[in-house]
Design an enzyme around this catalytic site. Structure first.
Site, mmCIF file in Angstrom:
data_model
loop_
_atom_site.group_PDB
_atom_site.id
_atom_site.type_symbol
_atom_site.label_atom_id
_atom_site.label_comp_id
_atom_site.label_asym_id
_atom_site.label_seq_id
_atom_site.Cartn_x
_atom_site.Cartn_y
_atom_site.Cartn_z
ATOM 1 N N ALA A 129 0.855 -1.193 0.000
ATOM 2 C CA ALA A 129 0.000 0.000 0.000
ATOM 3 C C ALA A 129 0.881 1.231 0.000
ATOM 4 C CB ALA A 129 -0.906 0.024 1.234
ATOM 5 N N TYR B 201 -5.595 9.186 -0.006
ATOM 6 C CA TYR B 201 -5.320 7.812 0.458
ATOM 7 C C TYR B 201 -6.624 7.002 0.503
ATOM 8 C CZ TYR B 201 -4.343 4.028 3.792
ATOM 9 O OH TYR B 201 -4.252 2.798 4.415
#
Ligand SMILES: NC(=O)c1ccc[n+]([C@@H]2O[C@H](COP(=O)([O-])OP(=O)(O)OC[C@H]3O[C@@H](n4cnc5c(N)ncnc54)[C@H](OP(=O)(O)O)[C@@H]3O)[C@@H](O)[C@H]2O)c1
Length: 293
Positions: free
Chosen positions: A62, A127
């Site tokens: 990620a 995000y």
């Protein structure tokens, strides 16, 4: 033998999965890291997944720098979203099941009760938006996918709130910590155990792989202030903690004020007992002590 590919295995969660894999006889694991497989290289990612008949792909990569993502939108999108499209298509082609991890930041934080999986998403940051897109792309391309949303992840490995609070608490006499963001801390070791339990149950055919979205954190609820206070108490750190409001600590990416998630679905489907965050914090602190000595 069951073949499992773990992508992004040098992060907090990936590292915990690596540790647990050593005790699993029924499967053979391949671990990749940013160095050996950069998921922004779509061709290489596609080839890596397709080249072996993997039964499971576990994605732990990620772009997790929440504030930096506000300026670095393209890279955040490539890692958190686009790579999931590639993983989805390639895993579908080899008939592999995927377990992917997402975040509580897909919600806007306006709820007054724990979020369930079907609640409306409304990410407030780059995000959160890119992570949500990743969930959607993966599930669209490979229906045999599980997405686990987690929150406030920490471990003895890498950088996280627990380690920052220990460091700052030892260096300073006073710290201001946000008290108006409420969530649930998650020890990466517990999440890794649950992921391995899901895979092992499927291999053993005791509980089938049930595709869909699940919420997972440790039990219990805290503000960052409560979390910091407990860390300091358990470590015997003498530092005056001052509760502050989010507006006193502005960040480029807004955070949800309330991101507690309801874990009923995963607990019921996978017969999980989840530890309270204070108990898991003790495990992590004990591990940190061992590492330091
Ligand atoms: N951390 C949290 O508080 C939190 C909260 C909610 C949800 N989550 C989710 O939980 C999952 C696991 O998080 P984590 O805390 O374990 O994250 P992490 O420690 O930041 O690990 C992510 C891993 O991905 C790697 N990576 C980054 N860019 C990559 C690329 N282009 N190609 C391949 N690998 C790449 C990183 O490598 P480098 O370290 O070398 O860059 C790192 O090893 C993520 O999906 C995250 O979104 C995390």
């Amino acid at each position: 033998m069951t073949q499992i590919l773990v992508i992004g295995s040098e992060g907090q969660l990936g590292n915990e999965i690596q540790k647990l894999s050593k005790d699993i006889q029924e499967a053979s694991f391949v671990f990749t890291s940013l160095e050996t497989l950069d998921v922004t290289d779509s061709n290489k990612l596609d080839e890596t997944v397709r080249n072996t008949n993997y039964d499971y792909i576990i994605n732990c990569t990620a772009y997790t720098a929440v504030d930096k993502a506000e300026e670095d939108q393209n890279l955040a999108y490539e890692i958190n979203a686009q790579a999931l499209e590639v993983i989805g298509l390639a895993s579908k082609a080899i008939n592999a099941k995927v377990i992917h991890v997402s975040t509580d930041y897909v919600f806007d934080g306006c709820n007054h009760k724990p979020y369930i999986e079907s609640d409306t998403t409304a990410p407030q940051s780059v995000y959160g938006k890119t992570k949500l897109k990743g969930e959607q792309l993966l599930m669209e391309k490979n229906h045999n996918s599980i997405v686990i949303r987690t929150s406030w992840l920490y471990s003895s490995h890498g950088n996280n709130f627990v380690k920052t609070m220990i460091k700052l608490g030892q260096e300073r006499d006073e710290l201001g910590i946000i008290f108006d963001q409420i969530g649930s801390p998650t020890y990466a070791g517990d999440l890794a155990k649950s992921i391995i339990h899901m895979v092992k149950s499927d291999i053993a055919q005791s509980i089938p792989f049930i595709a869909g979205i699940y919420h997972y954190s440790n039990e219990g609820v805290a503000s960052w202030y409560d979390f910091a206070r407990t860390i300091h108490k358990k470590k015997g750190i003498q530092c005056a903690l001052k509760p502050i409001e989010s507006k006193e600590y502005p960040t480029p990416a807004p955070r949800p004020h309330y991101s507690v998630m309801n874990k009923g679905k995963i607990k019921k489907a996978y017969q999980l007992t989840i530890p309270h965050w204070e108990d898991s914090l003790e495990h992590c602190l004990a591990e940190l002590d061992i590492k330091q000595n």
